[in-house]
Every structure is written in C-alpha cells, then in structure tokens.
Design an enzyme around this catalytic site. Structure first.
Site, PDB file in Angstrom:
ATOM      1  N   CYS A   2     -56.994 -15.594  11.322  1.00  0.00           N
ATOM      2  CA  CYS A   2     -57.980 -15.086  10.373  1.00  0.00           C
ATOM      3  C   CYS A   2     -59.169 -14.481  11.107  1.00  0.00           C
ATOM      4  O   CYS A   2     -59.485 -14.864  12.230  1.00  0.00           O
ATOM      5  CB  CYS A   2     -58.521 -16.216   9.502  1.00  0.00           C
ATOM      6  SG  CYS A   2     -57.281 -17.269   8.794  1.00  0.00           S
ATOM      7  N   ARG A  27     -55.813  -8.867  14.501  1.00  0.00           N
ATOM      8  CA  ARG A  27     -55.551 -10.295  14.657  1.00  0.00           C
ATOM      9  C   ARG A  27     -54.413 -10.770  13.748  1.00  0.00           C
ATOM     10  O   ARG A  27     -53.881 -11.853  13.953  1.00  0.00           O
ATOM     11  CB  ARG A  27     -56.824 -11.091  14.336  1.00  0.00           C
ATOM     12  CG  ARG A  27     -57.941 -10.851  15.331  1.00  0.00           C
ATOM     13  CD  ARG A  27     -59.253 -11.390  14.799  1.00  0.00           C
ATOM     14  NE  ARG A  27     -59.303 -12.832  14.783  1.00  0.00           N
ATOM     15  CZ  ARG A  27     -59.894 -13.585  15.700  1.00  0.00           C
ATOM     16  NH1 ARG A  27     -60.459 -13.011  16.734  1.00  0.00           N
ATOM     17  NH2 ARG A  27     -59.922 -14.889  15.586  1.00  0.00           N
ATOM     18  N   TRP A  76     -55.053 -15.218   7.206  1.00  0.00           N
ATOM     19  CA  TRP A  76     -53.660 -15.344   7.642  1.00  0.00           C
ATOM     20  C   TRP A  76     -53.204 -16.681   7.091  1.00  0.00           C
ATOM     21  O   TRP A  76     -53.693 -17.724   7.506  1.00  0.00           O
ATOM     22  CB  TRP A  76     -53.640 -15.311   9.167  1.00  0.00           C
ATOM     23  CG  TRP A  76     -52.293 -15.249   9.788  1.00  0.00           C
ATOM     24  CD1 TRP A  76     -51.499 -14.149   9.926  1.00  0.00           C
ATOM     25  CD2 TRP A  76     -51.588 -16.328  10.417  1.00  0.00           C
ATOM     26  NE1 TRP A  76     -50.356 -14.480  10.596  1.00  0.00           N
ATOM     27  CE2 TRP A  76     -50.371 -15.800  10.903  1.00  0.00           C
ATOM     28  CE3 TRP A  76     -51.853 -17.676  10.613  1.00  0.00           C
ATOM     29  CZ2 TRP A  76     -49.435 -16.584  11.576  1.00  0.00           C
ATOM     30  CZ3 TRP A  76     -50.919 -18.462  11.275  1.00  0.00           C
ATOM     31  CH2 TRP A  76     -49.721 -17.908  11.754  1.00  0.00           C
ATOM     32  N   ASN A 102     -62.183 -20.025   9.132  1.00  0.00           N
ATOM     33  CA  ASN A 102     -61.016 -19.946  10.017  1.00  0.00           C
ATOM     34  C   ASN A 102     -60.721 -21.359  10.499  1.00  0.00           C
ATOM     35  O   ASN A 102     -61.652 -22.114  10.784  1.00  0.00           O
ATOM     36  CB  ASN A 102     -61.314 -19.098  11.262  1.00  0.00           C
ATOM     37  CG  ASN A 102     -61.351 -17.626  10.945  1.00  0.00           C
ATOM     38  OD1 ASN A 102     -61.127 -17.217   9.809  1.00  0.00           O
ATOM     39  ND2 ASN A 102     -61.638 -16.829  11.964  1.00  0.00           N
ATOM     40  N   GLY A 103     -59.450 -21.679  10.656  1.00  0.00           N
ATOM     41  CA  GLY A 103     -59.108 -23.006  11.166  1.00  0.00           C
ATOM     42  C   GLY A 103     -58.369 -23.813  10.108  1.00  0.00           C
ATOM     43  O   GLY A 103     -57.853 -23.258   9.133  1.00  0.00           O
ATOM     44  N   GLU A 487     -39.617 -12.468  28.628  1.00  0.00           N
ATOM     45  CA  GLU A 487     -40.692 -11.663  28.061  1.00  0.00           C
ATOM     46  C   GLU A 487     -40.120 -10.451  27.312  1.00  0.00           C
ATOM     47  O   GLU A 487     -40.594 -10.104  26.234  1.00  0.00           O
ATOM     48  CB  GLU A 487     -41.647 -11.232  29.192  1.00  0.00           C
ATOM     49  CG  GLU A 487     -42.766 -10.295  28.808  1.00  0.00           C
ATOM     50  CD  GLU A 487     -43.702 -10.824  27.724  1.00  0.00           C
ATOM     51  OE1 GLU A 487     -43.606 -12.009  27.353  1.00  0.00           O
ATOM     52  OE2 GLU A 487     -44.508 -10.025  27.220  1.00  0.00           O
ATOM     53  N   LYS A 491     -40.770  -9.795  23.380  1.00  0.00           N
ATOM     54  CA  LYS A 491     -41.389  -8.543  22.914  1.00  0.00           C
ATOM     55  C   LYS A 491     -40.544  -7.920  21.822  1.00  0.00           C
ATOM     56  O   LYS A 491     -41.043  -7.479  20.804  1.00  0.00           O
ATOM     57  CB  LYS A 491     -41.495  -7.605  24.109  1.00  0.00           C
ATOM     58  CG  LYS A 491     -42.738  -6.866  24.403  1.00  0.00           C
ATOM     59  CD  LYS A 491     -44.012  -7.529  24.733  1.00  0.00           C
ATOM     60  CE  LYS A 491     -44.368  -8.815  24.120  1.00  0.00           C
ATOM     61  NZ  LYS A 491     -45.466  -9.511  24.725  1.00  0.00           N
ATOM     62  N   GLU A 494     -40.559 -10.091  18.477  1.00  0.00           N
ATOM     63  CA  GLU A 494     -41.798 -10.184  17.703  1.00  0.00           C
ATOM     64  C   GLU A 494     -42.160  -8.884  16.995  1.00  0.00           C
ATOM     65  O   GLU A 494     -42.768  -8.923  15.942  1.00  0.00           O
ATOM     66  CB  GLU A 494     -42.968 -10.725  18.535  1.00  0.00           C
ATOM     67  CG  GLU A 494     -43.403  -9.867  19.674  1.00  0.00           C
ATOM     68  CD  GLU A 494     -44.502 -10.524  20.509  1.00  0.00           C
ATOM     69  OE1 GLU A 494     -45.247 -11.355  19.978  1.00  0.00           O
ATOM     70  OE2 GLU A 494     -44.613 -10.173  21.689  1.00  0.00           O
ATOM     71  N   HIS A 510     -22.663 -20.366  30.903  1.00  0.00           N
ATOM     72  CA  HIS A 510     -22.761 -21.734  30.394  1.00  0.00           C
ATOM     73  C   HIS A 510     -22.994 -21.748  28.884  1.00  0.00           C
ATOM     74  O   HIS A 510     -23.455 -22.742  28.342  1.00  0.00           O
ATOM     75  CB  HIS A 510     -23.877 -22.487  31.116  1.00  0.00           C
ATOM     76  CG  HIS A 510     -23.630 -22.619  32.585  1.00  0.00           C
ATOM     77  ND1 HIS A 510     -22.669 -23.452  33.099  1.00  0.00           N
ATOM     78  CD2 HIS A 510     -24.181 -21.976  33.634  1.00  0.00           C
ATOM     79  CE1 HIS A 510     -22.660 -23.336  34.415  1.00  0.00           C
ATOM     80  NE2 HIS A 510     -23.559 -22.439  34.766  1.00  0.00           N
ATOM     81  N   LYS A 609     -52.993 -12.498  16.618  1.00  0.00           N
ATOM     82  CA  LYS A 609     -53.351 -12.182  17.994  1.00  0.00           C
ATOM     83  C   LYS A 609     -53.884 -13.399  18.731  1.00  0.00           C
ATOM     84  O   LYS A 609     -53.672 -13.567  19.915  1.00  0.00           O
ATOM     85  CB  LYS A 609     -54.379 -11.052  17.992  1.00  0.00           C
ATOM     86  CG  LYS A 609     -54.768 -10.555  19.376  1.00  0.00           C
ATOM     87  CD  LYS A 609     -53.600  -9.884  20.060  1.00  0.00           C
ATOM     88  CE  LYS A 609     -53.881  -9.514  21.498  1.00  0.00           C
ATOM     89  NZ  LYS A 609     -52.616  -9.314  22.245  1.00  0.00           N
TER      90      LYS A 609
HETATM   91  C1  F6R Z   1     -46.760 -12.358  22.550  1.00  0.00           C
HETATM   92  C2  F6R Z   1     -48.086 -12.907  22.552  1.00  0.00           C
HETATM   93  C3  F6R Z   1     -48.231 -14.384  22.396  1.00  0.00           C
HETATM   94  C4  F6R Z   1     -49.411 -14.906  23.229  1.00  0.00           C
HETATM   95  C5  F6R Z   1     -49.650 -16.396  22.947  1.00  0.00           C
HETATM   96  C6  F6R Z   1     -50.747 -16.948  23.820  1.00  0.00           C
HETATM   97  O1  F6R Z   1     -46.783 -10.972  22.711  1.00  0.00           O
HETATM   98  O2  F6R Z   1     -49.044 -12.212  22.662  1.00  0.00           O
HETATM   99  O3  F6R Z   1     -47.052 -15.040  22.729  1.00  0.00           O
HETATM  100  O4  F6R Z   1     -49.124 -14.692  24.566  1.00  0.00           O
HETATM  101  O5  F6R Z   1     -49.976 -16.566  21.603  1.00  0.00           O
HETATM  102  O6  F6R Z   1     -51.929 -16.265  23.610  1.00  0.00           O
HETATM  103  P1  F6R Z   1     -53.102 -16.286  24.668  1.00  0.00           P
HETATM  104  O7  F6R Z   1     -52.614 -15.569  25.879  1.00  0.00           O
HETATM  105  O8  F6R Z   1     -54.223 -15.560  23.986  1.00  0.00           O
HETATM  106  O9  F6R Z   1     -53.403 -17.714  24.954  1.00  0.00           O
END
Ligand code: F6R
Length: 614
Positions: A2, A27, A76, A102-103, A487, A491, A494, A510, A609
């Site tokens: 949020c 976000r 959110w 938020n929270g 990774e 990517k 998501e 395996h 985010k």
């Molecule tokens: C994926 C992504 C998330 C963040 C994770 C940790 O693209 O961005 O997996 O890496 O939420 O976030 P931070 O790095 O802000 O602690």
C-alpha cells in the site's frame, strides 16, 4: 505494498495527493482513495486505478477543490477483498476523522468485538477501519484528550505493523502520522509538508526529508512539525537530502519502467563501482564498511539473509565470498531464519540484502541477529531505508530508484556489491594483488559487455514470439549460474504468469526431467566454464525428450548451435562475472514474453514492490 501520501500547505491538496498516488502506483495496489479537509471531510475512494480515481474526483462537483490538507492511499488487499468499501481512507461514524493505514493490525478481531460492544459498527472488512473507530472511541471516552492524545492512546492498544496518516475536522489544521514497521517520510517545503510511504512522491516538491523511525509519531502543521515517540518523548530528527532526480523515476521514453531499468544497467553498473573499484592499487574501497573490514575478514562464517530476488543475489554472494575470501557462507530466506532457532551470536556476521530496505522478514531477521550479538551489514538500494538505518554498517547499491515491481537493475547492482565485498575480504587473505587486479579489471569492463548483450533485443523478441504461449518453462544453470536460473524463472513467472522453475542443471534427472516434452521450453545457461561439457549433456537429455532448448552461451561457441533451438550469446568472461551477463537476456526474455501476452509488467497482479508485511 500500500502507498501513503499526505499534504498540508497552500496548494490544492487533491492535486498533490493524486500526483503522489500516481508516483506510488509502482508499489502495487487494487484500490485508491483520498480524503481532504475543507471545513468538513470529503472522501473519494474506489476499487481500480489512480486514473479512474482522478475521474471520480472530477465528478465530485468540486467537493474536494480548495482544500489544502488531505491524505491519500493506494491499497493492496490483505484483509477484505479489493472493493470500494475496503478502499482507504476509512472514516469514523460521524465522518470527522479520516485514516489511512499501511501494515496489519494483528489484534483487529478482538478490537472489533470490543468496539462493537461500545456500539460501533463497521463499513468495511479491513483491519484498518478498526483503528479509526478506536481513535474516535478513546477521544470520546477519555476526558481532556486531544487528537494527538487519542491517536497516541490508540497506538498503545494496537498490535502489529502500521504506517498511518490521520486528519480530523475537530482539529482541522494538522496531519498526524505514525509508524511501526511500515515506512513513512515527511518532505519539508516552504510552509507546506508532504508525507509519503517512500520518497518517490516527494522529489518533485522538495529534497529535504525526515524519515520517521519505528515507534515515532509526528504532528504536522502548516508551519512546522514535531516528532515524538509513541510514549510522548520529543525526538530531534536529522534532515536527509534526497539524492535522486525526478527523471530517474520517470520512464524516459521507454514503454515500461522495467524496460528502462533493464537498459539502464550499464550506467548503473558504473555508478555502483564508481570510486570503489581501484584497479591501479588492486583495491576495493568500500567506505561504508571500512571500519569493520578487519573484523569481517576474521569472521568464522557469514550468514546472508534476504527474500526473493535479493535472496538470489545472496546465493551468488555465497559462491563469491567462498571463492575469493575463503569464508564459509550460509544463505537463508529471512522468513525462515526468523522463525527457526538460529544459532548465531557474537563473532558471527549477518549480511542482509534488500532493494527497498523495508522488507518485513529481512528486517526481522536483522533485528534477531542484532539481539543475539551478531554484527549485521546491509546491502540496500533505498538510502535512509529502515534496514539501512538499523544495520551496524553497510553498502548502498546506488542503482537509483527502481520502479518496476520486478527487480532488474537492483539485482545486478547487489551482485556487483557482493563481488566487491568478496574481493575486499580476500585481500591479503586468499588472493594475490595480481589476481585482485585481474578480477577488478574484469568488473570494470562489465558495462561495455552488458551494452553488447542489450543489442540482441530483436533476437530476444523473436524468441519471445515463439514461446509466449508456453504454459511452463524450465531454467537450468550450474555454479554461479544456478542462482541466475532461479532468478530467470522468478522473473518470468512474476510478470508473465507462466509457471517456471529454476534448477541446478544436474538436478534435472532427479525429477524435473519427467516434465519434459515438446511443449516444454528449457532455458539452459551454458557458458564455457568447468561444467560446460556436463551442461551440454543435460541439453542432450532435454533434446532426446523433444524439449525445446534456449541456450545462453559464450560468444564464439559453435558447438552448442547444433544442440539448441536458439542460442543467445553473451561475451566471454571469468566464471564469477557470468551471472551479471547471463541474467540480462533472461530479464529481456521475461519482459518481452510478458508484454506479448498483454501483461502489465510494471504492476504484475498480486505483487507489491515493497513487502512491508509478513
Ligand atoms: C522480484 C522481487 C522480489 C524482491 C523481494 C525482496 O522481482 O523484486 O522478489 O526481491 O520482495 O525485496 P527487497 O529486495 O526490497 O527486500
């Protein structure tokens, strides 16, 4: 997660709030709303995006115009579905207190029952609404309490995490804000103040900001602000100067932030290394940890904690630190570490990695490690973030604001910082000057090599066209490229919503090999290194089962062409540098597959985010 904005000053509040909410869109959110105060409170809130909120505000017959104080929120959903009624701000029954939050209020259910017993009814399913009624109840029932006192009292009752912003028609010329576990920053203007959950909405108005710490609240008036703890102790707060430009949080001609951020990587890499990589004296200069370097070199082990993409960077860090510095490394998901009974204490070093610097699990892991006497070092991108402030020392990644929800440039910046750290720890311990110099030279040439890779955009668009309708993907890599496989898969899933798995290539037989048929694209990271031949055998195994192979290979490798359906070349380099090269085509592949599928890459569904709740 949020987003919060607040304003008090001389401008039309609704405009400032809408602009701020737009900047917080990255976000992730599913509803948005504002409340402004102009004699009485006016609220416009609804499910949907900020643009449609703007339309709704226009339709509101000028109710909100002229108001110069207000609060705004992008929600959110956590408790209660995304809907108009669950959107913030929430009001008390008389409609003279408005709150955004938020929270998560963890004891909301008990408070709801208690408030219902006092005659309160609820118009949303959210945990947040409980807080506005609680403020109202305490204000009404405790003699001589003012607005500030009522908010303070309420905050001593709630359990959980919050960043809140509250206004009231009963005391109209103030915004009250408070934080515990959810970031808040106050932007200081000329007789005007801006409040936000991160600095992105502030930078067009002011560079001077004050970050609230956990357990602090502030009362913000038109001509000043005062910060106190929740226990009412006045706090002297230092001003921080924001160090990024407005254009850094705008798209700069690219269709999406994510694409801009992918293409920014050569520049970001230079920024990360600037002043730190000293080839001529075979040295890495990391100012943020200079005083602790000797202690770190003596560490018996290093525990790396992070989440998501930052955790993948941590895995590469393990390979780097063990190879260069010969210090044992364990890499843990922060969310697991915090709930285990971790064996950690004085003499141990924890390294936390976080782009946002606000991730709740990472923050909890660092607090636990500190509590047990370990030294905690941070690698963060957001300057002044909570993790950056709470670690004993650390290094910023200097990647600039990352707006796309899927992390790209922050990841490569984290890996470069980890590489520099590993080299700094190695000095006089495990590597000769000549070896360090050679490694630094390799790092220094990285931006040019990445520029070359970015030129294969058309080829990657072509491959994306081929596979955009696939339902599953497998990513394989070994050694330094195993975390890159993870990774790449993350990517893709998501932003395109295609199911993808990353595996160490040798693990394929395996289990995952059972999945392979002609419908399964397999991305194999196969640079020329010590396991190259073994990875080629894995490719053969995929081919035998009719899987489609997309290989990421070293320039000049002709052999692999005969085995793979598609080959994307990256420049040759030492093994430790390869993740920083091989991840680039994977980021681009995910981006183009997702856009060809019509997905909103900057704001993928269900994702935020900055994950400030557990
Ligand atoms: C994926 C992504 C998330 C963040 C994770 C940790 O693209 O961005 O997996 O890496 O939420 O976030 P931070 O790095 O802000 O602690």
């Amino acid at each position: 997660m949020c987003g919060i904005v607040g304003y008090i000053g001389k401008q039309e509040a609704a405009n400032v709030l809408l602009g701020g909410l737009k900047r917080l869109e990255y976000r992730g959110y599913d509803s948005a709303g504002i409340a402004v105060l102009n004699g009485s409170l006016s609220v416009v809130k609804q499910k949907g995006n900020v643009a449609s909120l703007g339309e709704a505000i226009k339709q509101s017959d000028g109710m909100v115009s002229d108001a110069t104080i207000g609060i705004g929120h992008t929600r959110w959903a956590t408790h209660g579905d995304p809907s108009d009624r669950n959107a913030h701000p929430h009001l008390n029954a008389q409609g003279d207190i408005a709150l955004i939050h938020n929270g998560i209020i963890e004891n909301h259910a008990a408070l709801r029952v208690e408030l219902a017993n006092h005659g309160y009814s609820f118009s949303s399913d959210t945990d947040s609404e409980v807080l506005v009624h609680l403020i109202d109840h305490l204000w009404e029932s405790i003699p001589f309490l003012d607005f500030e006192g009522a908010v303070r009292q309420a905050l001593t009752v709630v359990e959980g995490a919050y960043g809140i912003c509250v206004i009231s028609g009963r005391e109209p010329d103030k915004v009250i804000v408070a934080r515990k576990g959810s970031p808040l920053v106050i932007g200081i203007g000329e007789n005007e103040f801006f409040i936000a959950s991160d600095a992105a909405p502030l930078v067009e108005y002011t560079r001077k900001v004050v970050y609230l710490s956990d357990g602090e609240m502030a009362v913000v008036h038109r001509d000043g602000y005062k910060v106190k703890t929740i226990d009412n102790v006045v706090q002297e707060k230092a001003l921080t100067e924001l160090d990024f430009e407005l254009e850094e949080i705008e798209k700069g001609g690219f269709e999406h932030f994510m694409l801009k951020e992918i293409f920014e990587q050569p520049d970001v890499m230079e920024d990360v290394m600037r002043g730190r990589v000293r080839i001529e004296d075979a040295r890495v200069q990391l100012g943020g940890i200079a005083d602790q370097l000797e202690q770190l070199r003596k560490a018996q082990r290093i525990i790396i904690c992070a989440c998501g993409t930052s955790w993948h960077a941590g895995l590469i860090g393990e390979y780097l630190i063990e190879e260069f510095a010969n210090i044992p490394v364990e890499v843990d998901y922060a969310s697991e570490f915090r709930y285990r009974k971790p064996i950690i204490g004085p003499g141990d070093v924890m390294l936390v990695i976080s782009q946002s610097g606000e991730t709740a699990d990472t923050l909890a892991a660092l607090r636990l490690a500190k509590e047990k006497g370990a030294t905690v070092i941070g690698i963060c991108n957001v300057v002044g973030s909570t993790i950056a402030r709470e670690t004993h020392c650390g290094m910023y990644t200097h990647a600039g604001p990352e707006i796309g929800v899927a992390s790209t440039k922050a990841f490569t910046a984290q890996v470069i910082v980890l590489t520099m750290l590993a080299l700094a720890l190695s000095k006089e311990r495990t590597m000769s000057d000549a070896e360090v110099m050679q490694a630094l030279y390799c790092l220094d040439t990285l931006p040019e090599r990445v520029k070359n890779i970015l030129e294969c955009r058309d080829q990657i668009v072509d491959i994306a066209e081929h596979y955009k309708d696939a339902r599953n993907f497998l990513y394989l890599g070994r050694g330094y490229n195993f975390p890159v496989a993870l990774e790449g898969a993350l990517k893709l899933k998501e932003i395109s919503y295609i199911h993808a798995e990353g595996y160490p290539a040798a693990e394929m037989k395996h289990g995952p090999i059972a999945l392979i048929d002609e419908e399964m694209p397999v991305v194999v990271i196969a640079p020329k290194d010590t396991t190259y031949k073994k990875v080629l055998s894995n490719i053969e195994e995929v081919r035998t089962r009719k899987g489609r192979v997309i290989a990421i290979a070293t320039e000049g490798d002709e052999e692999i062409k005969a085995l793979a359906d598609h080959v994307i070349y990256v420049p040759a380099g030492a093994p430790f540098i390869m993740p920083l090269l091989t991840v680039i085509p994977l980021q681009m592949l995910s981006y183009y597959i997702a856009t060809l599928r019509g997905c909103d890459v900057d704001r993928p569904r269900n994702l935020a985010k900055s994950v400030t709740v557990e």
